[in-house]
Every structure is written in C-alpha cells, then in structure tokens.
Design an enzyme around this catalytic site. Structure first.
Site, mmCIF file in Angstrom:
data_model
loop_
_atom_site.group_PDB
_atom_site.id
_atom_site.type_symbol
_atom_site.label_atom_id
_atom_site.label_comp_id
_atom_site.label_asym_id
_atom_site.label_seq_id
_atom_site.Cartn_x
_atom_site.Cartn_y
_atom_site.Cartn_z
ATOM 1 N N ILE A 261 -2.608 6.758 -8.124
ATOM 2 C CA ILE A 261 -1.752 6.722 -6.973
ATOM 3 C C ILE A 261 -2.468 6.397 -5.808
ATOM 4 O O ILE A 261 -3.646 6.994 -5.789
ATOM 5 C CB ILE A 261 -0.583 7.618 -7.156
ATOM 6 C CG1 ILE A 261 -1.332 8.942 -6.860
ATOM 7 C CG2 ILE A 261 0.274 7.569 -8.346
ATOM 8 C CD1 ILE A 261 -0.143 9.983 -6.509
ATOM 9 N N SER A 262 -1.855 5.542 -5.046
ATOM 10 C CA SER A 262 -2.487 5.302 -3.789
ATOM 11 C C SER A 262 -2.918 6.528 -2.788
ATOM 12 O O SER A 262 -1.916 7.235 -3.028
ATOM 13 C CB SER A 262 -1.881 4.062 -2.922
ATOM 14 O OG SER A 262 -1.569 3.066 -3.777
#
Ligand code: SAH
Length: 236
Positions: free
Chosen positions: A66-67
């Site tokens: 995930i970013s």
C-alpha cells in the site's frame, strides 16, 4: 477476528505523522485532518500495525504494497474534489485511500482486481466503521467492486474525479471517457523507455477534462507504484 481499537498510542503516532506531513508544507489542513482521523493501523496487515504511522509503504495481502501516507495525502490533494463529488478509485488495496476519500465527503466507487484484497478491504472498512455489513450499497457512500480497473465503471459514469493507485502502462481510454467535464484524474503512468525494467518508475499526472470535453494534462512528479495489471484474480 480480534478487534483492534484506536488506542491512545495509535492516536499519538498518528499525530506525529500529521506533524511530519505538515512540516513539508505540501498539504492542506483538510487533507491533514483526514490523515489525522482515519485509523490506518486498521488497514495494514495484521502484525504490521507498528508500521502503520511511519511514512513508508507497507506490505498487505496478495503480495501487494500500500502507498505510503504522504503519497495518499498527495494524490488526495491533487484530486482536489468537493464533498458530495463522485470519485472513482482504481486499486482499492486495503481500503485506506478509500476511507480517506470518504472521510473528505466523497461518494467513492472503488475497483480492485484481486478478490483477496476486495474482500479484505470490505472487512477493513467495516471494522473501521466506514461500511456497514448488511448494507448492500443503498445508503452507503462507499461502493466496492471486484473488477478490472482498465474498464472503469461505464454504467455509473461520469465521475467528478478518478484516482488510480497503481502504475498504468498508458492513459486508459475507458477512464478518460468516464471523467466528467470539469473533473480531474490523478494517475501514475509508466515512464517511457523502461520496457524491460523489472520495477518501473511512473510519472504522476493530473489530467483535467475541460468544460468543453477536451483534456489537458500536467506532470507532477516521478514516483513508484505497484503495476496496474489486466483482468481479475480470483482468491486461491
Ligand atoms: N489504494 C491503496 C493502494 C493499493 S496498491 C491504498 O490505500 O494504499 C494498488 C492496488 O491496485 C493493488 O491492490 C492492486 O491489486 C490493484 N490493481 C492493480 N491493477 C489493477 C486493475 N487493473 N484494476 C483494479 N485494481 C488494480
């Protein structure tokens, strides 16, 4: 499932993260408030909660990453939408970005291609109190879809904004068509000349659809995202 509460420790860490992001001078108060409010530790993989408030990418299920919070904040800021706007998100992942958009008043339509993550995001958003288990989208402002983001959601278009959270090989035509005049699309697109590279770099672009339906675009920065892949992957 063990309920992971929003403890004082997590709240304190979240405040430190907001201070860190605030110090860069890059983010609006509105975006910082969302980062300071959405409990990110409820979205990371179990066991990795300690990393939730560090500004770094974190591994989630299905081999995805995930970013990092600053990227979520940056893309959200660039999308520049108003409460009540209908936003299409490509790449639900764990559902954290979805929650941030929802917190800021968007009606979110989010597509994920991996069934394992589609189910996990639903669980995370429910657990965090943003989505209700029995609610089949009638009153909810979050709508999750298992599908291929390259196609978008033709029947629900147009959207006031589109946010793509994976690196696209080029600008997907279907998504361009589904953007409302006056709307913005924030999308990382592979830099040219990296055909054989194992980890590609992207240029984060903001595409604006003018009221007359024509497009303008600008390159914002060079970043690195997981790849946007075709087709749906069923849970094994
Ligand atoms: N929005 C997430 C980021 C998830 S990472 C966050 O809050 O951090 C990007 C996600 O895009 C991955 O879960 C990956 O499976 C998904 N993805 C890649 N290609 C896709 C496609 N064609 N359609 C939908 N999702 C896609």
């Amino acid at each position: 499932m063990t309920e992971k509460k929003d403890t004082l420790v997590f709240q304190g860490r979240r405040r430190l993260l907001v201070d860190e992001l605030s110090a860069t001078g890059m983010f609006s108060e509105r975006v910082l408030k969302a980062i300071g409010s959405v409990p990110r530790h409820l979205f990371v993989q179990e066991g990795l909660e300690e990393l939730a408030y560090k500004d770094m990418p974190v591994a989630i299920e299905a081999g995805q990453t995930i970013s990092q919070p600053s990227t979520v904040a940056f893309q959200t800021q660039l999308l520049d939408f108003k409460p009540g706007n209908r936003i299409l998100e490509i790449g639900t992942g764990c559902g954290y970005q979805t929650a941030v958009l929802f917190y800021l008043g968007a009606e979110v339509f989010s597509i994920e291609r991996q069934e394992e993550l589609f189910l996990k995001a639903r669980e995370n958003l429910t657990n965090a109190g943003y989505l209700f288990p029995e609610d089949e989208c009638s009153v909810s402002k979050i709508h999750l879809f298992l599908g291929d983001g390259f196609e978008g959601l033709k029947d629900l278009a147009p959207f006031d904004g589109i946010i793509v959270t994976c690196g696209a090989p080029s600008l997907p035509e279907a998504l361009m068509r589904q953007l409302a005049p006056g709307g913005k699309m924030v999308i990382p697109v592979d830099e040219p000349g990296q055909e054989n590279a194992s980890e590609k770099k992207q240029i984060l672009k903001v595409i604006t659809r003018k009221p007359d339906g024509k497009f303008t675009g600008r390159d914002v920065s060079r970043m690195s995202f997981v790849p946007m892949l075709k087709g749906v992957e069923k849970q094994k």
